[in-house]
Design an enzyme around this catalytic site. Structure first.
Site, PDB file in Angstrom:
ATOM      1  N   GLU A 127       0.252  -1.092   5.760  1.00 32.99           N
ATOM      2  CA  GLU A 127       1.336  -0.555   6.595  1.00 32.99           C
ATOM      3  C   GLU A 127       1.131   0.925   6.880  1.00 32.99           C
ATOM      4  O   GLU A 127       1.500   1.412   7.937  1.00 32.99           O
ATOM      5  CB  GLU A 127       2.687  -0.778   5.892  1.00 32.99           C
ATOM      6  CG  GLU A 127       3.901  -0.456   6.766  1.00 32.99           C
ATOM      7  CD  GLU A 127       4.304   1.017   6.773  1.00 32.99           C
ATOM      8  OE1 GLU A 127       5.044   1.416   7.678  1.00 32.99           O
ATOM      9  OE2 GLU A 127       3.867   1.768   5.885  1.00 32.99           O
ATOM     10  N   ASP A 148       0.832  -1.213   0.000  1.00 35.10           N
ATOM     11  CA  ASP A 148       0.000   0.000   0.000  1.00 35.10           C
ATOM     12  C   ASP A 148       0.861   1.255   0.000  1.00 35.10           C
ATOM     13  O   ASP A 148       2.046   1.220   0.352  1.00 35.10           O
ATOM     14  CB  ASP A 148      -0.956   0.013   1.208  1.00 35.10           C
ATOM     15  CG  ASP A 148      -0.233  -0.004   2.553  1.00 35.10           C
ATOM     16  OD1 ASP A 148       0.753  -0.761   2.685  1.00 35.10           O
ATOM     17  OD2 ASP A 148      -0.637   0.739   3.461  1.00 35.10           O
TER      18      ASP A 148
HETATM   19 ZN    ZN Z   1       6.753   2.379   4.078  1.00 35.14          ZN
END
Ligand code: ZN
Length: 410
Positions: free
Chosen positions: A163, A98
């Site tokens: 993340e 992501d």
């Molecule tokens: Zn990162």
């Protein structure tokens, strides 16, 4: 001549030979928008599908852990692929798929989702964070697979989701569901420096708190009729500042900022004019605490000071925790993760890396909290989240050489 020299040279040559194909793949991947859905993006789904197809095409058995995200209704994918070595131990490169949103388009010189290759760099959202390391680890895996040299342990990658928004549907989920083991070696190439000389093995705990003092607002000419919340707040802030620094003065030279830090930061505006005594005062602290000190203990000490000032002043004082993220134990510089990574960096680049601790928190900390030794490293200019984010192709290739060399130096 070191018997390893020829193998190392072979690895480096192979990485160079295969790097064009992986760069092409990387550019195609960056065109697929994978902005975190909790930040308004489409999520990792399409990008994961693209990577899964590539990994299968390369002959890897792909593991897939899809997590249902109840907040956005999206499926959040996590992919793994590994090469089988001796025994049951695993070495994992953990990178995230992501990205954050592109931000203001007018600040970009090129389209953030139409990668531009220029002057040895690739410009796109996610080119550095965490795309470069995703490409490097893929390149390393491809070379190790073709090399057909026995590996001392299993070597694999995890391409994870979420993340950029707390890792609930990525690393946290995977850790909670037994996808990592205590004896795994984990490398998180998601932070680094331009010269690639720093291997991060420790992080500080993070504590943010806010203190609201309520007194009584009156005209500034008659202070005895009121209770000046700002004076009470200032005295308390100074006391907290002094008390925390006095109690926690320990030094750890692994960190650039060698001590725990306790900084008064934000204050909220109070009255609009000079001749009014404020009835409310609000201040905040940002604390970065060495891993051996418990954050609960720090909070108790702050609470104690708050109570004392409340009693003494007669004001009502409220303490709120805004963020509290404890640090896992530092990864030992004698752990396999630290030693192998340092050896590989040295062999490939010639630089003598140093072990460091940082004040920020990366996902490396989530592994450390589970007792899994984790080293965080990459070679980057640190342009994550910025407009015109880029990576140097040379860093992508050199980091791949380090990753491919790492298991062969065990
Ligand atoms: Zn990162």
């Amino acid at each position: 001549m070191n018997p390893n020299d020829e193998l190392m040279r072979n690895v480096a040559n192979r990485v160079d030979a295969e790097s064009g194909a992986i760069q092409d793949l990387f550019v195609r991947m960056l065109k697929i928008n994978a902005v975190n859905p909790k930040m308004g993006g489409p999520g990792e789904g399409e990008r994961a599908g693209f990577l899964e197809e590539f990994l299968r095409g390369e002959g890897f058995a792909v593991g897939r852990v899809d997590v249902k995200d109840s907040e956005t209704g999206k499926t959040r994918p996590n992919l793994s692929a590994k090469l089988t070595g001796k025994g049951t131990k695993n070495l994992w490169f953990v990178v995230h798929m992501d990205t954050v949103p592109e931000g203001s388009r007018e600040l970009w010189l090129t389209d953030p989702f139409e990668p531009a290759v220029k002057d040895g760099k690739i410009f796109a959202r996610g080119a550095e964070d965490n795309g470069q390391s995703l490409a490097s680890s893929l390149l390393a895996m491809r070379v190790l697979k073709k090399l057909d040299t026995p590996l001392p342990f299993n070597v694999g990658v995890w391409f994870v989701s979420d993340e950029e928004f707390g890792s609930t549907y990525g690393i946290r989920y995977l850790l909670d569901h037994g996808h990592f083991k205590k004896d795994d070696i984990v490398i998180v190439p998601d932070s680094g420096t331009p010269n690639g000389a720093d291997i991060e093995i420790a992080e500080k705990g993070l504590l943010w708190f806010k203190v609201t003092t309520v007194g009584k607002q009156v005209h500034a000419s008659v202070p005895s009729k009121g209770l000046n919340a700002h004076r009470v707040g200032m005295k308390l802030a100074a006391d907290i500042d002094e008390t925390l620094h006095r109690r926690y003065s320990d030094v750890d030279t692994l960190f650039n900022e060698t001590r725990s830090t306790f900084e008064p930061t934000k204050i909220e505006p109070n009255v609009a004019n000079v001749n009014t005594i404020p009835g409310v005062d609000v201040f905040c602290f940002d604390c970065r605490v060495l891993p051996k000190i418990g954050l609960d203990e720090v909070v108790s000490l702050v609470e104690e000071r708050v109570k004392a000032h409340e009693k003494e002043s007669g004001a009502r004082i409220k303490l709120e925790l805004i963020q509290k993220d404890s640090a896992g134990p530092a990864t030992s510089d004698k752990s396999e993760a630290s030693i192998l990574l340092a050896k590989a960096v040295h062999r490939v680049t010639g630089t003598e890396p140093r072990f460091v601790g940082i004040g920020g928190l990366t996902v490396g900390n989530l592994f450390r909290k589970e007792g899994i030794p984790t080293a965080v490293w990459s070679t980057i200019d640190e342009v994550a989240h910025e407009p015109n984010e880029y990576c140097h192709i040379k860093n992508l290739v050199n980091d791949a050489k380090v990753f491919a060399a790492l298991p062969l130096l065990a």
